[in-house]
Every structure is written in structure tokens, then in C-alpha cells.
Design a protein around this motif. Structure first.
Motif, PDB file in Angstrom:
ATOM      1  N   THR A   6       0.674  -1.104   0.077  1.00  0.00           N
ATOM      2  CA  THR A   6      -0.269   0.001  -0.148  1.00  0.00           C
ATOM      3  C   THR A   6       0.747   1.250   0.011  1.00  0.00           C
ATOM      4  OG1 THR A   6      -0.068  -0.238   2.498  1.00  0.00           O
ATOM      5  CG2 THR A   6      -1.681  -1.272   1.263  1.00  0.00           C
ATOM      6  N   ALA A   7       2.142   1.011   0.268  1.00  0.00           N
ATOM      7  CA  ALA A   7       2.973   2.420   0.697  1.00  0.00           C
ATOM      8  C   ALA A   7       3.490   2.939  -0.765  1.00  0.00           C
ATOM      9  CB  ALA A   7       4.217   2.114   1.114  1.00  0.00           C
ATOM     10  N   ARG A   8       3.281   4.488  -1.029  1.00  0.00           N
ATOM     11  CA  ARG A   8       3.910   5.002  -2.232  1.00  0.00           C
ATOM     12  C   ARG A   8       5.239   4.889  -1.848  1.00  0.00           C
ATOM     13  NH1 ARG A   8       1.062  10.532  -2.482  1.00  0.00           N
ATOM     14  NH2 ARG A   8       1.889  10.596  -0.292  1.00  0.00           N
ATOM     15  N   PRO A   9       6.199   4.600  -2.786  1.00  0.00           N
ATOM     16  CA  PRO A   9       7.604   4.669  -2.861  1.00  0.00           C
ATOM     17  C   PRO A   9       8.172   5.967  -2.242  1.00  0.00           C
ATOM     18  CG  PRO A   9       7.012   3.694  -4.938  1.00  0.00           C
ATOM     19  CD  PRO A   9       5.810   4.314  -4.460  1.00  0.00           C
ATOM     20  N   ASN A  16      14.516   1.453   4.482  1.00  0.00           N
ATOM     21  CA  ASN A  16      13.547   0.238   4.259  1.00  0.00           C
ATOM     22  C   ASN A  16      13.547   0.331   2.591  1.00  0.00           C
ATOM     23  OD1 ASN A  16      12.770   0.346   7.005  1.00  0.00           O
ATOM     24  ND2 ASN A  16      10.706   1.377   6.664  1.00  0.00           N
ATOM     25  N   LEU A  17      14.099   1.486   2.024  1.00  0.00           N
ATOM     26  CA  LEU A  17      13.802   1.251   0.352  1.00  0.00           C
ATOM     27  C   LEU A  17      15.148   0.387   0.275  1.00  0.00           C
ATOM     28  CD1 LEU A  17      12.437   2.505  -1.989  1.00  0.00           C
ATOM     29  CD2 LEU A  17      14.125   4.439  -1.929  1.00  0.00           C
ATOM     30  N   LEU A  20      14.059  -3.315   0.839  1.00  0.00           N
ATOM     31  CA  LEU A  20      13.306  -3.630  -0.150  1.00  0.00           C
ATOM     32  C   LEU A  20      13.858  -4.342  -1.827  1.00  0.00           C
ATOM     33  CD1 LEU A  20      10.158  -1.656   0.253  1.00  0.00           C
ATOM     34  CD2 LEU A  20      10.209  -4.038   0.954  1.00  0.00           C
ATOM     35  N   LEU A  21      14.973  -3.265  -1.679  1.00  0.00           N
ATOM     36  CA  LEU A  21      15.465  -3.544  -3.075  1.00  0.00           C
ATOM     37  C   LEU A  21      16.670  -4.677  -2.994  1.00  0.00           C
ATOM     38  CD1 LEU A  21      15.759   0.116  -4.343  1.00  0.00           C
ATOM     39  CD2 LEU A  21      14.455  -1.792  -5.580  1.00  0.00           C
ATOM     40  N   GLU A  22      17.353  -4.974  -1.896  1.00  0.00           N
ATOM     41  CA  GLU A  22      18.102  -5.875  -1.645  1.00  0.00           C
ATOM     42  C   GLU A  22      17.823  -7.281  -2.442  1.00  0.00           C
ATOM     43  OE1 GLU A  22      20.849  -7.766   1.857  1.00  0.00           O
ATOM     44  OE2 GLU A  22      19.399  -6.645   2.401  1.00  0.00           O
ATOM     45  N   PRO A  23      16.831  -7.794  -2.106  1.00  0.00           N
ATOM     46  CA  PRO A  23      16.582  -9.284  -3.082  1.00  0.00           C
ATOM     47  C   PRO A  23      16.779  -9.286  -4.463  1.00  0.00           C
ATOM     48  CG  PRO A  23      14.792  -8.673  -1.563  1.00  0.00           C
ATOM     49  CD  PRO A  23      15.434  -7.479  -1.442  1.00  0.00           C
ATOM     50  N   ILE A  24      16.463  -7.946  -4.845  1.00  0.00           N
ATOM     51  CA  ILE A  24      16.655  -7.905  -6.606  1.00  0.00           C
ATOM     52  C   ILE A  24      17.815  -7.346  -6.888  1.00  0.00           C
ATOM     53  CG2 ILE A  24      14.143  -7.853  -6.843  1.00  0.00           C
ATOM     54  CD1 ILE A  24      14.332  -4.620  -7.542  1.00  0.00           C
ATOM     55  N   THR A  25      18.968  -6.893  -6.113  1.00  0.00           N
ATOM     56  CA  THR A  25      20.060  -6.260  -6.382  1.00  0.00           C
ATOM     57  C   THR A  25      21.311  -7.334  -6.702  1.00  0.00           C
ATOM     58  OG1 THR A  25      19.458  -4.415  -4.883  1.00  0.00           O
ATOM     59  CG2 THR A  25      21.865  -4.677  -5.709  1.00  0.00           C
ATOM     60  N   GLU A  61      12.752   5.228  -7.333  1.00  0.00           N
ATOM     61  CA  GLU A  61      12.531   6.195  -6.084  1.00  0.00           C
ATOM     62  C   GLU A  61      14.072   6.427  -5.703  1.00  0.00           C
ATOM     63  OE1 GLU A  61      11.621   8.707  -3.228  1.00  0.00           O
ATOM     64  OE2 GLU A  61      10.354   8.191  -5.143  1.00  0.00           O
ATOM     65  N   LEU A  62      14.632   5.048  -5.556  1.00  0.00           N
ATOM     66  CA  LEU A  62      15.982   5.185  -5.079  1.00  0.00           C
ATOM     67  C   LEU A  62      16.957   6.228  -6.076  1.00  0.00           C
ATOM     68  CD1 LEU A  62      18.017   4.443  -3.026  1.00  0.00           C
ATOM     69  CD2 LEU A  62      18.623   2.374  -4.278  1.00  0.00           C
ATOM     70  N   ALA A  63      16.761   5.810  -7.422  1.00  0.00           N
ATOM     71  CA  ALA A  63      17.620   6.778  -8.082  1.00  0.00           C
ATOM     72  C   ALA A  63      17.091   8.136  -8.001  1.00  0.00           C
ATOM     73  CB  ALA A  63      17.209   6.250  -9.766  1.00  0.00           C
ATOM     74  N   ARG A  64      15.872   8.713  -7.743  1.00  0.00           N
ATOM     75  CA  ARG A  64      15.720   9.856  -7.837  1.00  0.00           C
ATOM     76  C   ARG A  64      16.266  10.539  -6.486  1.00  0.00           C
ATOM     77  NH1 ARG A  64      10.714   9.509  -9.335  1.00  0.00           N
ATOM     78  NH2 ARG A  64       9.925   8.679  -7.289  1.00  0.00           N
ATOM     79  N   ARG A  65      16.430   9.670  -5.321  1.00  0.00           N
ATOM     80  CA  ARG A  65      16.682  10.398  -4.333  1.00  0.00           C
ATOM     81  C   ARG A  65      18.114  10.303  -4.225  1.00  0.00           C
ATOM     82  NH1 ARG A  65      13.325   7.514   0.829  1.00  0.00           N
ATOM     83  NH2 ARG A  65      11.573   7.306  -0.178  1.00  0.00           N
TER      84      ARG A  65
END
Length: 479
Positions: A6-9, A16-17, A20-25, A61-65
Motif C-alpha cells: 500500500t505504500a507509495r515509494p 527500508n527502500l 526492499l531492493l536488496e533481494p533484486i540487487t 525512487e532510489l535513483a531519484r533520491r
């Protein structure tokens, strides 16, 4: 904290970001990218392999930040540095599902990361097929769309002309569906976007009932083909040529839809053992004894010079074996300029053959045709097109001389209003491209509207579209 579902990125804390990305990195030690031709290699700071669309949003979202560009790639079949980056890379090959098949209205909706090979299998189960194809089906559907990949057939447009709608994830994290009736400018720009307008999540593609092609191949003299070019090009639905300059002969392929029974052409002995293994060995030896390249080209022509007829499922006729890693380039010229351009190219090659130290190019030179279209950056924009492609193979992955040949080729096709295939390496910057593409300025305007910070503009896009001084030096390019 909001849940992942339900969370918006933008609401997710940075730590937490990361989690969440660790499994696909991809692990750091394996975070490299090399294209199929083994001509460009890069080391992105991070490579993500999303398994769902939400994970694409997280990576964006990570790239943007972190102020990073995010380069979206498929299988990396483009022989240029189009897919390369030193920043973030999003590898889409796990987003490869077919979402909808409509046999009545004859369309399919598939995720952008599906390969054409997988798409063929899904379509065949529903007695459907793609309308036209290029020489290979290893590419992803999104990769084909973003580079205006083409097949051959003077009445058939690039594959992007069969796209009905696109679902995009834009740089600001929003999603948009675009078509010719909805967000039409974004749609037209994205049909050959170089990956710069947004992440292609899904493609709605027009298809047709499954069909077979009957292909006739015959060898004809170069002068016969070029002098009677219009007759040859219009003599079948799908016509393409393979020109062997050392013999001055052209293998002509004429393919039409048919109801005939299957009749596969070719043999293991000629087309696999000798045509693959022996030819590759000779190409390897030709790196040291250049005259062998001429003998090898003559042998390769002889192997395929006998007239043949084959009947098979459409994609098996459209596709050919690209054989080995290779340096390759291809330019599109207006169909009306094809005859003088081909003759000038032959004059150049014959001069080289007479020079003991001249270039001994590999084979064959592939010549294909496509209809005019209205896609802003399509090389076939506004004109019927003749595509001329050259190769220098890399036997066993070993490098071969190619730059002098490729530069001479570009110097020949350029004055004939040639436009380079976007997936291939070329030297043109925005000033030159703006003269070739009437809507080049519109394309840049749309990019500024949907991606003002250049989130999807890797070095290739910055160099060729924006004119920024970023070279291939940032990559480990095979010498």
C-alpha cells in the motif's frame, strides 16, 4: 510504516527502500554488463532485476533520491553502448509475462521484458503471429520498440508501427497509458525513444493469424539486382538481399505467405558444421592472413548459392542465425537513393580488393527494405527505406579490425541522407540528427516535459540527443 503493498515509494524511508531492493540487487562482484556483440562493457554502480512493477517503482525512487540516472535494459543485443551506464541499471528480463491475448481483435498485451522468442510461443498457442520480424528474436519486446527495429518488406513498417498502446512508468513515478488517441505525442516519441521517455511496462501489439512463409532463395549478379531493384523489391511481400562483394553476387530472398505444407530448408552439414565451425576457424585465421578473408567469403557464398525453396512458420523464415559476436553497423537511406549508394559502395570495395593492403571486409552485406512511417525518430520516418548493414565478425570472441571500414561506409551512406540505426554505434550528434529528423526538436521537447532531470538519459542519450560532452571513454570498450 505503510506496507509494501500500500505504500507509495516516495513515503518509504531510505533504509527500508534499501531493504526492499536488496533481494533484486545483483551482488557487487557480478554487477557488470556486456552487450551480445561483446563490443561494450560497463560497470553500473547497481543493477536491479525487478520481478514486479512495484520493484521498478522502488528502483526509480532510489535513483531519484540519490541523483542517479536509471538505465533500463533487456538482453543487451544492441551492438552500441546504447544500454550502458556507470550509474543505476534496471534489467527487465524477469518482467516477461503475456498479460492478454485477444484473438478476435488480433492483439496481444505483454510485459516489456519478454523476448520475442517467448512471445512467439505464446502467440502460436493462440494461432497468432507477429506481422513482421527482424533477423533475430532474442531481443526483448521493449528493446525492439525503443529502437524502431525493423524487418524487411517495402510495404511493411518497422515493428513499432504495429504497437497499439504502451504503459509507461515516468520519471516522476506516475504511470501513463499512451496511444495514438491518448497522450499521442508521448506515444509517438516512445515508439523509438532509446529508453529515454520512461520505463515500458507493457506493450499492446497488433498481430495476425498464424501464417507460414514460402521463401525462394537464389543467387544473382550484383548488376542484375541493382539495375532492376524495383522489380526485385516488389516481387514478394518480404524481400531481402545478402550481398557477397568478393564474388559480386547477391543471395536474394523472396518470401510470401502460403498455405503450403512445411518444407524446412537447409542441412546440418552445410549450414552448421562447415557454415559455422569451419567458417569461424577461417575467420580467426584471417586475423593474421588477410587474404583468407576473401577465400572465406567465397566459400560462404558457395555454401548458400544454390537455389532453394523453404516453407516454415513465419518467425523461422524471418529469423536468421547471426552466428558469432560481431561489430556491426546499419544505416537507412531513402529508397530512391539505394541504387547510386549501393554502386558507390561497390566501387569503394572493389578498389580495396585491388589494393594488397586494402580492407578485406567480412560478409555478407545485408540489404533490407521498409515502408515509410510517422514515428519521430524512426529512420524510416516519412520515406520508404533501404537498410544497408555491414559486419566484422569476432571469431571465438577475438577482436578484428573494423574502424577504417565502418568509417568509410558511413562516409558513403551519409551523403545519401543516411540515418543510422539507433541500436548501432554512430558518430552523429544532435545538430546532424536535427537535419535528418523533422521532429527531432519535438522529441527533445517531450523528453524535457516527462523527464526534466534526465533520469533516463544515460551517456548515449546525453551524447547523441542532448549534445553533452560525454564519450565512450567511460566504458571498457573492446579494442
Amino acid at each position: 510504516m505503510p506496507t509494501q503493498l500500500t505504500a507509495r515509494p516516495s513515503d518509504i524511508p531510505l533504509n527500508n527502500l534499501y531493504n526492499l531492493l536488496e533481494p533484486i540487487t545483483v551482488p557487487k562482484g557480478k554487477a557488470t554488463f556486456t552487450n551480445w556483440g561483446q563490443t561494450f562493457t560497463c560497470s553500473p554502480s547497481s543493477i536491479f532485476e525487478p520481478e514486479n512493477e512495484f520493484q521498478c517503482e522502488l528502483a526509480l525512487e532510489l535513483a531519484r533520491r540519490e541523483g542517479k540516472t536509471l538505465r533500463v535494459v533487456g538482453v543487451g543485443h544492441s551492438p552500441s553502448d546504447l544500454a550502458c551506464t556507470n550509474e543505476f541499471m534496471l534489467r527487465m528480463t524477469k518482467l516477461n509475462r503475456v498479460l492478454e491475448v485477444n484473438t478476435e481483435k488480433r492483439y496481444v498485451v505483454a510485459q516489456g521484458g519478454i523476448t520475442l522468442n517467448d512471445l512467439h510461443r505464446h502467440l502460436a498457442k493462440n494461432n497468432l503471429a507477429m506481422i513482421n520480424l527482424g533477423s533475430i528474436s532474442e531481443q526483448t519486446l521493449a528493446g525492439v520498440v525503443t529502437t524502431a527495429t525493423h524487418g524487411s518488406g517495402i510495404s511493411y513498417g518497422a515493428i513499432s508501427t504495429n504497437v497499439l498502446a504502451l504503459s509507461l512508468l515516468l520519471a516522476d513515478g506516475s504511470r501513463v497509458t499512451c496511444s495514438r488517441n491518448e497522450h499521442s505525442e508521448l506515444f509517438t516519441a516512445s515508439l523509438c525513444s532509446l529508453g529515454a521517455t520512461g520505463i515500458i511496462l507493457s506493450v499492446q501489439l497488433e498481430v495476425e493469424p498464424a501464417f507460414r512463409l514460402k521463401e525462394l532463395q537464389q543467387s544473382l549478379p550484383f548488376d542484375d539486382v541493382v539495375q532492376n531493384l524495383d522489380k526485385h523489391v516488389h516481387s514478394a511481400e518480404h524481400v531481402r538481399f545478402w550481398w557477397f562483394p568478393t564474388t559480386d553476387q547477391v543471395i536474394c530472398s523472396y518470401a510470401n505467405r502460403t498455405l503450403d505444407d512445411l518444407q524446412p530448408a537447409g542441412s546440418w552439414w552445410w549450414h552448421t558444421f562447415i557454415g559455422y565451425h569451419i567458417i569461424q576457424l577461417l575467420l580467426f585465421l584471417g586475423r593474421y592472413v588477410s587474404v583468407l578473408n576473401t577465400w572465406t567469403a567465397n566459400l560462404a557464398w558457395w555454401l548458400v548459392s544454390k537455389d532453394s525453396v523453404g516453407v516454415n512458420d513465419s518467425h523461422k523464415i524471418f529469423n536468421v542465425d547471426c552466428r558469432y559476436p560481431q561489430h556491426t553497423t546499419e544505416w537507412a537511406i531513402p529508397y530512391e537513393n539505394a541504387q547510386p549508394c549501393l554502386r558507390e559502395l561497390r566501387d569503394y570495395l572493389q578498389k580495396e580488393f585491388k589494393d594488397p593492403n586494402g580492407i578485406r571486409p567480412h560478409f555478407p552485406i545485408e540489404i533490407r527494405f521498409s515502408a515509410a512511417d510517422d514515428i519521430w525518430l524512426s529512420p524510416s520516418y516519412g520515406q520508404r527505406t533501404c537498410w544497408i548493414g555491414i559486419v566484422q565478425y569476432k571469431p571465438y570472441g577475438c577482436n578484428v579490425p573494423y574502424r577504417k571500414f565502418f568509417e568509410a561506409y558511413e562516409d558513403i551512406v551519409g551523403p545519401y541522407q543516411g540515418r543510422p540505426h539507433w541500436a548501432k554505434a554512430h558518430r552523429l550528434g544532435p545538430d546532424s540528427l536535427a537535419k535528418l529528423y523533422p521532429h527531432f526538436g519535438d522529441f527533445r521537447r517531450v523528453l524535457q516535459e516527462v523527464d526534466p532531470k534526465g533520469m533516463f538519459a544515460n551517456e548515449y542519450v546525453q551524447r547523441h540527443i542532448m549534445g553533452k560532452s560525454v564519450g565512450r571513454r567511460v566504458y571498457k570498450k573492446n579494442p
